[in-house]
Design an enzyme around this catalytic site. Structure first.
Site, PDB file in Angstrom:
ATOM      1  N   GLU A 160       0.834  -1.215   0.000  1.00 21.92           N
ATOM      2  CA  GLU A 160       0.000   0.000   0.000  1.00 21.92           C
ATOM      3  C   GLU A 160       0.862   1.256   0.000  1.00 21.92           C
ATOM      4  O   GLU A 160       1.857   1.339   0.736  1.00 21.92           O
ATOM      5  CB  GLU A 160      -0.886  -0.036   1.243  1.00 21.92           C
ATOM      6  CG  GLU A 160      -2.289   0.399   0.985  1.00 21.92           C
ATOM      7  CD  GLU A 160      -3.034  -0.530   0.045  1.00 21.92           C
ATOM      8  OE1 GLU A 160      -3.159  -0.175  -1.158  1.00 21.92           O
ATOM      9  OE2 GLU A 160      -3.510  -1.574   0.501  1.00 21.92           O
ATOM     10  N   SER A 208     -13.756   4.461  -8.940  1.00 22.43           N
ATOM     11  CA  SER A 208     -13.440   5.433 -10.001  1.00 22.43           C
ATOM     12  C   SER A 208     -12.566   4.811 -11.088  1.00 22.43           C
ATOM     13  O   SER A 208     -12.779   5.057 -12.280  1.00 22.43           O
ATOM     14  CB  SER A 208     -12.805   6.704  -9.441  1.00 22.43           C
ATOM     15  OG  SER A 208     -11.876   6.413  -8.469  1.00 22.43           O
ATOM     16  N   ASP A 237      -4.575   1.145  -9.326  1.00 18.17           N
ATOM     17  CA  ASP A 237      -5.985   0.761  -9.479  1.00 18.17           C
ATOM     18  C   ASP A 237      -6.358   0.519 -10.941  1.00 18.17           C
ATOM     19  O   ASP A 237      -7.089  -0.417 -11.262  1.00 18.17           O
ATOM     20  CB  ASP A 237      -6.880   1.848  -8.875  1.00 18.17           C
ATOM     21  CG  ASP A 237      -6.519   2.120  -7.426  1.00 18.17           C
ATOM     22  OD1 ASP A 237      -5.872   1.258  -6.803  1.00 18.17           O
ATOM     23  OD2 ASP A 237      -6.876   3.196  -6.920  1.00 18.17           O
ATOM     24  N   TYR A 276      -3.623  12.231   1.402  1.00 19.22           N
ATOM     25  CA  TYR A 276      -2.967  11.385   0.399  1.00 19.22           C
ATOM     26  C   TYR A 276      -1.825  12.164  -0.248  1.00 19.22           C
ATOM     27  O   TYR A 276      -0.694  11.667  -0.374  1.00 19.22           O
ATOM     28  CB  TYR A 276      -3.991  10.929  -0.657  1.00 19.22           C
ATOM     29  CG  TYR A 276      -3.425   9.951  -1.670  1.00 19.22           C
ATOM     30  CD1 TYR A 276      -3.582   8.573  -1.509  1.00 19.22           C
ATOM     31  CD2 TYR A 276      -2.736  10.405  -2.792  1.00 19.22           C
ATOM     32  CE1 TYR A 276      -3.050   7.681  -2.433  1.00 19.22           C
ATOM     33  CE2 TYR A 276      -2.210   9.525  -3.716  1.00 19.22           C
ATOM     34  CZ  TYR A 276      -2.381   8.159  -3.541  1.00 19.22           C
ATOM     35  OH  TYR A 276      -1.858   7.287  -4.467  1.00 19.22           O
TER      36      TYR A 276
HETATM   37  C1  GAF Z   1      -5.384   4.716  -3.845  1.00 20.05           C
HETATM   38  C2  GAF Z   1      -4.612   5.214  -5.062  1.00 20.05           C
HETATM   39  F1  GAF Z   1      -5.482   5.472  -6.089  1.00 20.05           F
HETATM   40  C3  GAF Z   1      -3.583   4.187  -5.531  1.00 20.05           C
HETATM   41  O1  GAF Z   1      -2.812   4.734  -6.565  1.00 20.05           O
HETATM   42  C4  GAF Z   1      -2.687   3.730  -4.368  1.00 20.05           C
HETATM   43  O2  GAF Z   1      -1.741   4.724  -4.060  1.00 20.05           O
HETATM   44  C5  GAF Z   1      -3.528   3.366  -3.156  1.00 20.05           C
HETATM   45  O3  GAF Z   1      -4.459   4.390  -2.815  1.00 20.05           O
HETATM   46  C6  GAF Z   1      -2.682   3.071  -1.958  1.00 20.05           C
HETATM   47  O4  GAF Z   1      -1.921   1.938  -2.167  1.00 20.05           O
HETATM   48  O5  GAF Z   1      -6.158   3.619  -4.191  1.00 20.05           O
END
Ligand code: GAF
Length: 390
Positions: free
Chosen positions: A36, A130, A179, A231
């Site tokens: 992650e 999304s 994703d 984030y």
């Molecule tokens: C979200 C982001 F969209 C992904 O790119 C990734 O960074 C994730 O968080 C964390 O692993 O889903």
């Protein structure tokens, strides 16, 4: 008799626009098994595609107008291709229109279209609804406009990059790309080992039923404030750490050299952020080795360590996620961790299949005791990537 998802969205399209759509395409949500906040650090991650998918019924237009509808939203969009730009349209329309913009940005000729969406990936649950939306639209446009971007894995990698550009530039979300790769490049029965430094992938067997196991998703329904800001801050901290070390990314820190690298960083917080990323990449390697050795039941401690690292070092968990993980692991789960971006959303738990009900009720009871909203718990398996359905 209930209608299939394809038929349902096609009928909704006809009711909204008149004629039948040219076809229906779909793309899955994902859970990340481990790895992650590693994608934007050029690291490793291991997502699976979910059974829950977003369906897109689409017909091309002869002009350059987009008409966008969704069965999950009263908001409708009508916009010309020329008017798509960062932040416009806003809301879910930006993810769909952004794909058309990004295809043009990559040099493809595109036309307008009519689109009806039906999303079955829970919204706001950290399960990448999304990316599923973007990739369903991208799959449709690729087929309808003969772009051939839905063929082999290398074509799909290109389409994933286009969807990431849509999300980063038009929807203005600074996400890392895992994703979209999951939605386009996962295969049924496998986790996708994605190397975010060079974009290469390996399919890693992930067969829960062979070991009598189940993977529970525990959607906490918690949505916290400032998720986007947090984030972006984590991403900036990681860039700061790699800059201080004079490296292109934290991926370049070898696990065995972690202590020396941490000594060279200024500040406990930034050290903790870097420690999460480097140890998490190592956990991905260890989990993949166990899966390849047919030792899925042994991955529980890696899941637990990953959660602790996100809670204590990367500080992206929240009380609801911690309570879900704690309740699951004390009532029979082999391991559990939050999944996705964090600050709410979902946790996953690996459980013996015959303990699923017991673990689920323990999580529900824990939430009820704390006065939290009722969580949405369901079992998932590794399913197919984006495809044409009809
Ligand atoms: C979200 C982001 F969209 C992904 O790119 C990734 O960074 C994730 O968080 C964390 O692993 O889903």
């Amino acid at each position: 008799m209930s209608l299939s998802c394809e038929t349902h969205v096609a009928q909704a399209f006809s009711e909204a626009f008149g004629p039948e759509p040219s076809g229906v395409w779909s793309a899955p949500g994902r859970v990340n098994l481990i790895g992650e906040h590693t994608d934007y650090n050029e690291g490793l991650c291991l997502p699976i595609a979910l059974p829950q998918r977003t369906y897109a019924a689409v017909a091309l237009r002869t002009d350059r107008r987009l008409r966008l509808r969704s069965l999950q939203s009263p908001t409708q969009y009508e916009i010309d291709l020329e008017d798509i730009r960062p932040g416009n349209p806003s809301g879910w329309g930006g993810y769909a229109a952004g794909v058309l913009w990004a295809l043009q940005d990559a040099g493809h000729q595109v036309r307008g279209l009519d689109l009806m969406l039906d999303g079955h990936v829970p919204l706001g649950a950290g399960l990448s609804s999304s990316a599923a939306l973007e990739c369903a639209v991208a799959a449709a446009v690729s087929d309808l406009m003969d772009l051939h971007l839905l063929g082999d894995d290398s074509a799909r990698a290109g389409l994933a990059a286009i969807c990431v550009n849509a999300e980063n530039t038009i929807a203005q979300a600074p996400t890392g790309g895992m994703d979209q790769s999951a939605a386009l490049r996962c295969q049924a029965g496998h986790g996708l080992l994605l190397d975010c430094r060079d974009g290469s992938v390996e399919q890693v067997p992930f067969d829960l039923s062979a070991d009598g196991l189940a993977l529970l998703v525990m959607d906490t329904r918690a949505e916290h404030q400032l998720v986007d800001v947090q984030y972006a801050q984590r991403r900036a901290s990681c860039e700061d750490a790699s800059q201080q070390l004079g490296l292109a990314s934290l991926r370049e820190v070898a696990f065995n050299d972690l202590d020396q690298a941490l000594d060279r960083l200024s500040g406990n917080r930034i050290r903790a952020r870097a420690r999460h990323v480097v140890t998490e990449i190592e956990r991905v390697r260890q989990m993949v080795a166990l899966l390849r050795a047919g030792r899925l039941p042994d991955v529980g401690s890696l899941l637990n360590a990953s959660h602790a690292s996100m809670r204590d070092d990367f500080e992206i968990s929240c009380t609801e996620l911690d309570v879900a993980v704690e309740a699951a692991t004390t009532h029979g789960a082999l391991g559990a961790r939050m999944t996705g971006g964090g600050f709410g959303g979902s946790a996953i738990a690996l459980v013996p299949a015959d303990s699923s009900a017991k673990v689920t009720s323990a999580v529900m009871d824990a939430f009820s005791d704390k006065g939290f909203a009722t969580p949405n718990c369901f079992a998932v398996t590794a399913e197919a990537p984006a495809r044409r359905d009809s």
